[in-house]
Structure formats: structure tokens, C-alpha cells
Design a protein around this motif. Structure first.
Motif, PDB file in Angstrom:
ATOM      1  N   GLU A   1       0.874  -1.167   0.000  1.00  0.00           N
ATOM      2  CA  GLU A   1       0.000   0.000   0.000  1.00  0.00           C
ATOM      3  C   GLU A   1       0.910   1.215   0.000  1.00  0.00           C
ATOM      4  O   GLU A   1       2.001   1.178   0.559  1.00  0.00           O
ATOM      5  CB  GLU A   1      -0.908   0.037   1.232  1.00  0.00           C
ATOM      6  CG  GLU A   1      -2.044  -0.926   1.162  1.00  0.00           C
ATOM      7  CD  GLU A   1      -3.070  -0.698   2.267  1.00  0.00           C
ATOM      8  OE1 GLU A   1      -2.860   0.186   3.118  1.00  0.00           O
ATOM      9  OE2 GLU A   1      -4.076  -1.400   2.262  1.00  0.00           O
TER      10      GLU A   1
ATOM     11  N   PRO B   1       0.844   4.919   1.191  1.00  0.00           N
ATOM     12  CA  PRO B   1       0.245   6.087   1.841  1.00  0.00           C
ATOM     13  C   PRO B   1       1.033   7.343   1.470  1.00  0.00           C
ATOM     14  O   PRO B   1       2.215   7.267   1.153  1.00  0.00           O
ATOM     15  CB  PRO B   1       0.393   5.773   3.329  1.00  0.00           C
ATOM     16  CG  PRO B   1       1.592   4.882   3.397  1.00  0.00           C
ATOM     17  CD  PRO B   1       1.618   4.101   2.104  1.00  0.00           C
ATOM     18  N   GLY B   2       0.345   8.474   1.484  1.00  0.00           N
ATOM     19  CA  GLY B   2       1.080   9.697   1.199  1.00  0.00           C
ATOM     20  C   GLY B   2       0.190  10.876   0.900  1.00  0.00           C
ATOM     21  O   GLY B   2      -0.997  10.892   1.230  1.00  0.00           O
TER      22      GLY B   2
ATOM     23  N   GLU C   1      -4.326  15.179   1.648  1.00  0.00           N
ATOM     24  CA  GLU C   1      -3.519  14.508   2.667  1.00  0.00           C
ATOM     25  C   GLU C   1      -4.120  13.154   3.026  1.00  0.00           C
ATOM     26  O   GLU C   1      -5.292  12.901   2.789  1.00  0.00           O
ATOM     27  CB  GLU C   1      -3.423  15.382   3.917  1.00  0.00           C
ATOM     28  CG  GLU C   1      -2.660  16.659   3.685  1.00  0.00           C
ATOM     29  CD  GLU C   1      -2.546  17.493   4.945  1.00  0.00           C
ATOM     30  OE1 GLU C   1      -2.879  17.005   6.033  1.00  0.00           O
ATOM     31  OE2 GLU C   1      -2.119  18.643   4.821  1.00  0.00           O
ATOM     32  N   ASP C   2      -3.299  12.327   3.622  1.00  0.00           N
ATOM     33  CA  ASP C   2      -3.716  11.010   4.112  1.00  0.00           C
ATOM     34  C   ASP C   2      -4.360  10.155   3.022  1.00  0.00           C
ATOM     35  O   ASP C   2      -5.332   9.442   3.249  1.00  0.00           O
ATOM     36  CB  ASP C   2      -4.668  11.145   5.311  1.00  0.00           C
ATOM     37  CG  ASP C   2      -4.021  11.868   6.466  1.00  0.00           C
ATOM     38  OD1 ASP C   2      -2.813  11.641   6.681  1.00  0.00           O
ATOM     39  OD2 ASP C   2      -4.710  12.645   7.135  1.00  0.00           O
TER      40      ASP C   2
ATOM     41  N   ASN D   1      -4.306   6.994   0.460  1.00  0.00           N
ATOM     42  CA  ASN D   1      -3.718   5.664   0.484  1.00  0.00           C
ATOM     43  C   ASN D   1      -4.060   4.938  -0.803  1.00  0.00           C
ATOM     44  O   ASN D   1      -5.229   4.692  -1.082  1.00  0.00           O
ATOM     45  CB  ASN D   1      -4.233   4.872   1.695  1.00  0.00           C
ATOM     46  CG  ASN D   1      -3.489   3.570   1.852  1.00  0.00           C
ATOM     47  OD1 ASN D   1      -2.295   3.486   1.602  1.00  0.00           O
ATOM     48  ND2 ASN D   1      -4.197   2.545   2.268  1.00  0.00           N
TER      49      ASN D   1
ATOM     50  N   SER E   1      -4.300   1.699  -2.496  1.00  0.00           N
ATOM     51  CA  SER E   1      -4.368   0.299  -2.102  1.00  0.00           C
ATOM     52  C   SER E   1      -4.329  -0.576  -3.348  1.00  0.00           C
ATOM     53  O   SER E   1      -5.329  -0.710  -4.052  1.00  0.00           O
ATOM     54  CB  SER E   1      -5.647   0.041  -1.302  1.00  0.00           C
ATOM     55  OG  SER E   1      -5.709  -1.310  -0.930  1.00  0.00           O
TER      56      SER E   1
END
Length: 135
Positions: A56, A58-59, A97-98, A100, A102
Motif C-alpha cells: 500500500e 500512503p502519502g 492529505e492522508d 492511500n 491500495s
């Protein structure tokens, strides 16, 4: 004439170390595989794996300014059938922001993937989907 005992010792040690290195690295590295309906089939391993990991990412997602083209409608225009006004929607540059990404959600049986062996070959992590580079 007797052989130098140190040369024989060095030869044995080199041979032994080469064997241990080959054995240690044989279960480590990247390999291509295929997602199946029940797991992951690696190209260099005859058994299907049901227990594998998927990366995954995230960023922060940066979205450049872009435009959508389409039609717009209002409650009053419900009976305009086929006469909806064409319009363009401009979306400004933004950072989300936040976020992900997947990878697991987008994989389906038959997809080719790049997998990496970790933990001395005990675990396999699917890193990305692989597609043909010619189109």
C-alpha cells in the motif's frame, strides 16, 4: 612435493562460502507472478501461495489544475431531453492529505504482478501490477 596446506584451506573455504551464498540468496529477490482466484502463483515456484502481502502506498496526492467537460442539469431542466447545456468544470490545483493507494483493491485474477521475497524468502510482497510496455 606437497601442496601448500593454506592454499587447500582457502580453496575449501571459498567453495563453502560460495555454496552458502547461493543457498542464502536463492529465496530472495524479485519475481514475476500471476494473481489467481485463490492466491498468487509465482513464475519460479510450482505451488500457489494463499498467504502473501500486498503493498500500500500512503502519502500526499498532488492534483494539478484540470478540466472536466460534460453537461449540466438543474431541477428545472429535467424535461429538456437531449438539450442539456454543454459545460466545462475547472478544478483547481489541490493537495489531498492522508491518501492511500491500495494496490490490493485493483488486482484481479489473471493480472501479472511483480513480487519481492522478504524475510529470507519466508514472505512475498506484491509490489505492483505489470503490463505490456508496447501498448
Amino acid at each position: 612435493m606437497s601442496k601448500d596446506p593454506y592454499s587447500a584451506f582457502v580453496s575449501v573455504m571459498q567453495s563453502s562460502m560460495a555454496g552458502h551464498t547461493r543457498q542464502a540468496l536463492s529465496g530472495v529477490g524479485a519475481v514475476l507472478g500471476t494473481i489467481t482466484s485463490t492466491g498468487l502463483k509465482l513464475d519460479d515456484f510450482k505451488h500457489e501461495l494463499q498467504d502473501y502481502l500486498v503493498a500500500e502506498l500512503p502519502g500526499l496526492l498532488s492534483v494539478p489544475r484540470h478540466m472536466y467537460k460534460g453537461t449540466s442539469a438543474t431541477l428545472e431542466s429535467e424535461n429538456w431531453e437531449g438539450k442539456e447545456p454543454k459545460t466545462s468544470f475547472y478544478i483547481g490545483e489541490d493537495e489531498l492529505e492522508d491518501v492511500n493507494l491500495s494496490l490490493n483493491e485493483g488486482l484481479k485474477p489473471g493480472d501479472r504482478v511483480l513480487a519481492v521475497r522478504v524475510n529470507s524468502g519466508n514472505d512475498v510482497v506484491v509490489v505492483c501490477k505489470v503490463v505490456n510496455g508496447r501498448g
